[in-house]
Motif scaffolding. Structure first.
Motif, short mmCIF file in Angstrom:
data_model
loop_
_atom_site.label_atom_id
_atom_site.label_comp_id
_atom_site.label_asym_id
_atom_site.label_seq_id
_atom_site.Cartn_x
_atom_site.Cartn_y
_atom_site.Cartn_z
N TRP A 1 0.84 -1.20 0.00
CA TRP A 1 0.00 0.00 0.00
C TRP A 1 0.88 1.24 0.00
CZ3 TRP A 1 0.55 2.96 4.49
CH2 TRP A 1 1.05 2.30 5.62
N ARG A 2 0.28 2.35 -0.43
CA ARG A 2 0.97 3.64 -0.46
C ARG A 2 0.10 4.70 0.21
NH1 ARG A 2 5.35 4.89 -3.50
NH2 ARG A 2 6.17 3.27 -4.86
N CYS A 3 0.78 5.74 0.69
CA CYS A 3 0.08 6.88 1.28
C CYS A 3 -0.17 7.95 0.22
CB CYS A 3 0.91 7.48 2.41
SG CYS A 3 1.11 6.41 3.84
N ASP B 1 -6.46 8.84 1.25
CA ASP B 1 -5.38 8.48 2.18
C ASP B 1 -4.47 7.38 1.65
OD1 ASP B 1 -5.74 10.07 4.72
OD2 ASP B 1 -7.78 9.32 4.42
N PHE B 2 -5.04 6.35 1.04
CA PHE B 2 -4.24 5.19 0.68
C PHE B 2 -4.68 4.58 -0.65
CE2 PHE B 2 -4.93 5.21 5.30
CZ PHE B 2 -3.65 5.48 5.72
N VAL B 3 -3.76 3.87 -1.26
CA VAL B 3 -4.10 2.97 -2.35
C VAL B 3 -3.42 1.65 -2.03
CG1 VAL B 3 -2.17 3.75 -3.80
CG2 VAL B 3 -4.14 2.62 -4.84
N ALA B 4 -4.17 0.56 -2.16
CA ALA B 4 -3.66 -0.76 -1.78
C ALA B 4 -3.77 -1.71 -2.96
CB ALA B 4 -4.45 -1.32 -0.59
N LYS B 5 -2.81 -2.60 -3.05
CA LYS B 5 -2.81 -3.63 -4.09
C LYS B 5 -3.33 -4.93 -3.49
CE LYS B 5 0.11 -5.70 -7.66
NZ LYS B 5 1.48 -5.78 -8.22
#
Length: 198
Positions: free
Chosen positions: A55-57, A72-76
């Protein structure tokens, strides 16, 4: 599919010098920057979600044609990208439609929806997120679990020689060598430990 990095704008980050507990992350790819303790708590849950590989912020900017907003986030998750917001009253109403129009899933997490027991367990584990279990201890514990199937947490602690026992256990849970239930009760001496398979 990769998660493309992008530095967060100054107005979306915490004030300079402000940090949120705990400081360690496990699957965050890039700078760990949070705009609130609530967002940090959501990120703790991302690190103990088995479905999430990274994940990234605040990496993806979206616009409704008038203003820009970074969730806020993106998740794989597998081959899918899920955009996740620690949603507050300030979260724009248009963001879900914009994310879906861009071909991604959107999930708004409300503070009242946080699973409190799981969150407390995740934060307790992440306190030791910067530790690494020594090879000797890791092999010894995995061999013991292969022999017995399950052990209590208290029984597992006696295995450690190179690493501080609780730190070693937490590292192995966070790095998915072993499983311990995070939802039913706070982690304690009687918690059941199993070897992770697959």
């Amino acid at each position: 599919m990769s998660i493309e990095p992008s530095p967060p704008p100054a107005w979306k980050t915490a004030p300079q010098g402000q940090t949120f507990y705990p400081s360690a992350t496990i699957r965050c790819d890039g700078p760990a920057v949070f705009r609130s303790q609530f967002a940090r708590d959501v990120a703790c849950l991302l690190d103990v979600d088995d479905a999430i590989t990274e994940w990234r912020c605040q990496p993806l900017p979206f616009s409704d044609g008038q203003e820009f907003y970074r969730p806020d986030f993106v998740a794989k998750v597998g081959n899918d990208i899920i955009v996740i917001d620690a949603a507050t009253d300030d979260t724009p109403l248009w963001i879900e439609g914009a994310v879906r129009a861009d071909g991604h899933q959107y999930e708004a997490v409300r503070r009242a929806e946080l699973p409190l027991i799981r969150l407390k367990n995740a934060k307790d584990l992440l306190r030791y997120g910067n530790f690494q279990t020594g090879l000797e201890d890791r092999v010894r514990l995995l061999a013991a679990l292969d022999e017995h199937g399950t052990l209590t947490l208290a029984e597992c602690l006696s295995v450690f020689r190179e690493t501080r026992p609780i730190a070693g256990m937490a590292s192995m849970v966070l790095n998915r060598f072993i499983d311990i239930d995070l939802d039913e009760a706070l982690i304690g001496p009687e918690s059941t430990v199993r070897r992770r398979r697959g």
